[in-house]
Write a protein that holds these residues in place. Sequence first.
Motif, PDB file in Angstrom:
ATOM      1  N   PHE A  23       0.826  -1.209   0.000  1.00  0.00           N
ATOM      2  CA  PHE A  23       0.000   0.000   0.000  1.00  0.00           C
ATOM      3  C   PHE A  23       0.860   1.259   0.000  1.00  0.00           C
ATOM      4  O   PHE A  23       0.655   2.163  -0.814  1.00  0.00           O
ATOM      5  CB  PHE A  23      -0.914  -0.031   1.228  1.00  0.00           C
ATOM      6  CG  PHE A  23      -1.852   1.141   1.341  1.00  0.00           C
ATOM      7  CD1 PHE A  23      -3.100   1.089   0.761  1.00  0.00           C
ATOM      8  CD2 PHE A  23      -1.493   2.279   2.054  1.00  0.00           C
ATOM      9  CE1 PHE A  23      -3.987   2.150   0.874  1.00  0.00           C
ATOM     10  CE2 PHE A  23      -2.366   3.346   2.170  1.00  0.00           C
ATOM     11  CZ  PHE A  23      -3.611   3.287   1.572  1.00  0.00           C
ATOM     12  N   GLU A  24       1.818   1.332   0.920  1.00  0.00           N
ATOM     13  CA  GLU A  24       2.630   2.551   1.030  1.00  0.00           C
ATOM     14  C   GLU A  24       3.491   2.770  -0.207  1.00  0.00           C
ATOM     15  O   GLU A  24       3.697   3.906  -0.633  1.00  0.00           O
ATOM     16  CB  GLU A  24       3.464   2.519   2.303  1.00  0.00           C
ATOM     17  CG  GLU A  24       2.574   2.677   3.530  1.00  0.00           C
ATOM     18  CD  GLU A  24       3.335   2.728   4.841  1.00  0.00           C
ATOM     19  OE1 GLU A  24       4.526   2.378   4.868  1.00  0.00           O
ATOM     20  OE2 GLU A  24       2.715   3.103   5.841  1.00  0.00           O
ATOM     21  N   TRP A  25       3.984   1.692  -0.823  1.00  0.00           N
ATOM     22  CA  TRP A  25       4.762   1.835  -2.059  1.00  0.00           C
ATOM     23  C   TRP A  25       3.864   2.385  -3.158  1.00  0.00           C
ATOM     24  O   TRP A  25       4.252   3.305  -3.886  1.00  0.00           O
ATOM     25  CB  TRP A  25       5.346   0.476  -2.478  1.00  0.00           C
ATOM     26  CG  TRP A  25       6.281   0.577  -3.635  1.00  0.00           C
ATOM     27  CD1 TRP A  25       7.636   0.702  -3.580  1.00  0.00           C
ATOM     28  CD2 TRP A  25       5.937   0.589  -5.026  1.00  0.00           C
ATOM     29  NE1 TRP A  25       8.152   0.789  -4.856  1.00  0.00           N
ATOM     30  CE2 TRP A  25       7.121   0.721  -5.762  1.00  0.00           C
ATOM     31  CE3 TRP A  25       4.735   0.497  -5.719  1.00  0.00           C
ATOM     32  CZ2 TRP A  25       7.155   0.760  -7.149  1.00  0.00           C
ATOM     33  CZ3 TRP A  25       4.757   0.544  -7.114  1.00  0.00           C
ATOM     34  CH2 TRP A  25       5.958   0.669  -7.809  1.00  0.00           C
ATOM     35  N   MET A  26       2.646   1.822  -3.279  1.00  0.00           N
ATOM     36  CA  MET A  26       1.696   2.301  -4.285  1.00  0.00           C
ATOM     37  C   MET A  26       1.321   3.757  -4.037  1.00  0.00           C
ATOM     38  O   MET A  26       1.199   4.547  -4.972  1.00  0.00           O
ATOM     39  CB  MET A  26       0.433   1.430  -4.277  1.00  0.00           C
ATOM     40  CG  MET A  26       0.632   0.048  -4.831  1.00  0.00           C
ATOM     41  SD  MET A  26       0.988   0.023  -6.593  1.00  0.00           S
ATOM     42  CE  MET A  26      -0.562   0.611  -7.264  1.00  0.00           C
ATOM     43  N   GLN A  27       1.163   4.120  -2.773  1.00  0.00           N
ATOM     44  CA  GLN A  27       0.808   5.495  -2.445  1.00  0.00           C
ATOM     45  C   GLN A  27       1.920   6.455  -2.874  1.00  0.00           C
ATOM     46  O   GLN A  27       1.656   7.469  -3.507  1.00  0.00           O
ATOM     47  CB  GLN A  27       0.523   5.619  -0.956  1.00  0.00           C
ATOM     48  CG  GLN A  27      -0.120   6.932  -0.571  1.00  0.00           C
ATOM     49  CD  GLN A  27      -0.586   6.922   0.863  1.00  0.00           C
ATOM     50  OE1 GLN A  27       0.162   6.517   1.751  1.00  0.00           O
ATOM     51  NE2 GLN A  27      -1.806   7.356   1.095  1.00  0.00           N
ATOM     52  N   ILE A  65      -3.826  10.741  -0.257  1.00  0.00           N
ATOM     53  CA  ILE A  65      -2.959  11.584  -1.094  1.00  0.00           C
ATOM     54  C   ILE A  65      -3.587  12.960  -1.272  1.00  0.00           C
ATOM     55  O   ILE A  65      -2.920  13.992  -1.100  1.00  0.00           O
ATOM     56  CB  ILE A  65      -2.703  10.926  -2.464  1.00  0.00           C
ATOM     57  CG1 ILE A  65      -1.792   9.708  -2.311  1.00  0.00           C
ATOM     58  CG2 ILE A  65      -2.106  11.928  -3.454  1.00  0.00           C
ATOM     59  CD1 ILE A  65      -1.667   8.867  -3.573  1.00  0.00           C
ATOM     60  N   LEU A  66      -4.849  12.994  -1.636  1.00  0.00           N
ATOM     61  CA  LEU A  66      -5.518  14.275  -1.895  1.00  0.00           C
ATOM     62  C   LEU A  66      -5.564  15.145  -0.648  1.00  0.00           C
ATOM     63  O   LEU A  66      -5.356  16.363  -0.718  1.00  0.00           O
ATOM     64  CB  LEU A  66      -6.925  14.034  -2.442  1.00  0.00           C
ATOM     65  CG  LEU A  66      -6.979  13.400  -3.827  1.00  0.00           C
ATOM     66  CD1 LEU A  66      -8.411  13.019  -4.193  1.00  0.00           C
ATOM     67  CD2 LEU A  66      -6.374  14.325  -4.870  1.00  0.00           C
ATOM     68  N   HIS A  67      -5.816  14.544   0.491  1.00  0.00           N
ATOM     69  CA  HIS A  67      -5.872  15.321   1.730  1.00  0.00           C
ATOM     70  C   HIS A  67      -4.478  15.824   2.125  1.00  0.00           C
ATOM     71  O   HIS A  67      -4.302  17.006   2.443  1.00  0.00           O
ATOM     72  CB  HIS A  67      -6.481  14.491   2.852  1.00  0.00           C
ATOM     73  CG  HIS A  67      -6.570  15.226   4.144  1.00  0.00           C
ATOM     74  ND1 HIS A  67      -7.415  16.297   4.334  1.00  0.00           N
ATOM     75  CD2 HIS A  67      -5.907  15.068   5.312  1.00  0.00           C
ATOM     76  CE1 HIS A  67      -7.270  16.755   5.557  1.00  0.00           C
ATOM     77  NE2 HIS A  67      -6.359  16.025   6.180  1.00  0.00           N
ATOM     78  N   GLN A  68      -3.495  14.943   2.096  1.00  0.00           N
ATOM     79  CA  GLN A  68      -2.153  15.294   2.547  1.00  0.00           C
ATOM     80  C   GLN A  68      -1.446  16.280   1.612  1.00  0.00           C
ATOM     81  O   GLN A  68      -0.692  17.135   2.071  1.00  0.00           O
ATOM     82  CB  GLN A  68      -1.291  14.033   2.686  1.00  0.00           C
ATOM     83  CG  GLN A  68      -1.740  13.126   3.813  1.00  0.00           C
ATOM     84  CD  GLN A  68      -1.086  11.753   3.744  1.00  0.00           C
ATOM     85  OE1 GLN A  68      -0.230  11.487   2.916  1.00  0.00           O
ATOM     86  NE2 GLN A  68      -1.525  10.861   4.627  1.00  0.00           N
ATOM     87  N   HIS A  69      -1.681  16.165   0.303  1.00  0.00           N
ATOM     88  CA  HIS A  69      -0.898  16.952  -0.648  1.00  0.00           C
ATOM     89  C   HIS A  69      -1.652  18.123  -1.261  1.00  0.00           C
ATOM     90  O   HIS A  69      -1.031  18.991  -1.871  1.00  0.00           O
ATOM     91  CB  HIS A  69      -0.353  16.047  -1.748  1.00  0.00           C
ATOM     92  CG  HIS A  69       0.633  15.043  -1.228  1.00  0.00           C
ATOM     93  ND1 HIS A  69       1.966  15.331  -1.055  1.00  0.00           N
ATOM     94  CD2 HIS A  69       0.457  13.763  -0.808  1.00  0.00           C
ATOM     95  CE1 HIS A  69       2.580  14.272  -0.559  1.00  0.00           C
ATOM     96  NE2 HIS A  69       1.684  13.310  -0.396  1.00  0.00           N
ATOM     97  N   PRO A 100     -12.148  12.548   9.812  1.00  0.00           N
ATOM     98  CA  PRO A 100     -13.145  13.624   9.760  1.00  0.00           C
ATOM     99  C   PRO A 100     -13.186  14.376   8.435  1.00  0.00           C
ATOM    100  O   PRO A 100     -14.135  15.113   8.180  1.00  0.00           O
ATOM    101  CB  PRO A 100     -12.712  14.557  10.904  1.00  0.00           C
ATOM    102  CG  PRO A 100     -11.270  14.268  11.119  1.00  0.00           C
ATOM    103  CD  PRO A 100     -11.064  12.833  10.754  1.00  0.00           C
ATOM    104  N   TRP A 101     -12.204  14.193   7.574  1.00  0.00           N
ATOM    105  CA  TRP A 101     -12.149  14.961   6.322  1.00  0.00           C
ATOM    106  C   TRP A 101     -12.768  14.237   5.132  1.00  0.00           C
ATOM    107  O   TRP A 101     -12.727  14.725   4.007  1.00  0.00           O
ATOM    108  CB  TRP A 101     -10.722  15.412   6.012  1.00  0.00           C
ATOM    109  CG  TRP A 101      -9.654  14.401   6.303  1.00  0.00           C
ATOM    110  CD1 TRP A 101      -8.938  14.279   7.454  1.00  0.00           C
ATOM    111  CD2 TRP A 101      -9.191  13.361   5.442  1.00  0.00           C
ATOM    112  NE1 TRP A 101      -8.062  13.221   7.363  1.00  0.00           N
ATOM    113  CE2 TRP A 101      -8.191  12.650   6.124  1.00  0.00           C
ATOM    114  CE3 TRP A 101      -9.518  12.965   4.152  1.00  0.00           C
ATOM    115  CZ2 TRP A 101      -7.526  11.577   5.576  1.00  0.00           C
ATOM    116  CZ3 TRP A 101      -8.850  11.886   3.602  1.00  0.00           C
ATOM    117  CH2 TRP A 101      -7.873  11.222   4.319  1.00  0.00           C
ATOM    118  N   TYR A 102     -13.359  13.074   5.358  1.00  0.00           N
ATOM    119  CA  TYR A 102     -14.135  12.423   4.298  1.00  0.00           C
ATOM    120  C   TYR A 102     -15.300  11.652   4.905  1.00  0.00           C
ATOM    121  O   TYR A 102     -15.288  11.295   6.073  1.00  0.00           O
ATOM    122  CB  TYR A 102     -13.273  11.513   3.409  1.00  0.00           C
ATOM    123  CG  TYR A 102     -12.812  10.224   4.053  1.00  0.00           C
ATOM    124  CD1 TYR A 102     -13.646   9.109   4.102  1.00  0.00           C
ATOM    125  CD2 TYR A 102     -11.537  10.098   4.593  1.00  0.00           C
ATOM    126  CE1 TYR A 102     -13.224   7.925   4.680  1.00  0.00           C
ATOM    127  CE2 TYR A 102     -11.110   8.921   5.171  1.00  0.00           C
ATOM    128  CZ  TYR A 102     -11.962   7.835   5.205  1.00  0.00           C
ATOM    129  OH  TYR A 102     -11.551   6.669   5.780  1.00  0.00           O
TER     130      TYR A 102
END
Length: 167
Positions: A23-27, A65-69, A100-102
């Motif tokens: 998962f983390e590699w794909m992310q 990804i969308l939230h963090q970046h 809480p953000w989705y």
Amino acid sequence: QQRQYQPRIEFRQQGYDYRALPFEWMQNASTPYKVSYFGNVLQSGNVLFESACGKGFNLLLTLEILHQHTGLTNLTIYGNDYLPGSVQMAHRLFQQEQQPWYQVGQICPGDSSNLTNLVPDNVFDFAYTGFIEPFLDPLNLLGPNVHMNVTQMEQLIAHYCQAEEGT
């Protein structure tokens, strides 16, 4: 009614999809693409739909990804998958990883090759699919007794593509 105990889904270091990449590699690998192409279109408050979402790993990866970046918040997600077991696992995953953000709208069983009666028009701001496992020999050219996985088929195709004419 007592709630049945569900063990935690440990997924961040484990592989998923047919290549079994963690998962983390794909992310990390998909962050530049998703930030550029998804983040460039989406806004906070949008509604996303992933067709053939499987167990929800790619959908969760995309949300993170969308939230963090890009700082997107208040996203609502929907999805479908052909396999009811995958849909159940996606429900468990999003319950476990709730943020809480989705918000999770609905993830339901359904055939992604025919979404006519499953997905209404003009409901989603962004729809995509992360991965649909390929049909390896849809015309049965290799015969009924040949069974290959995706990696073996990729090697066979590479072999044929490298062969010189007449060999």
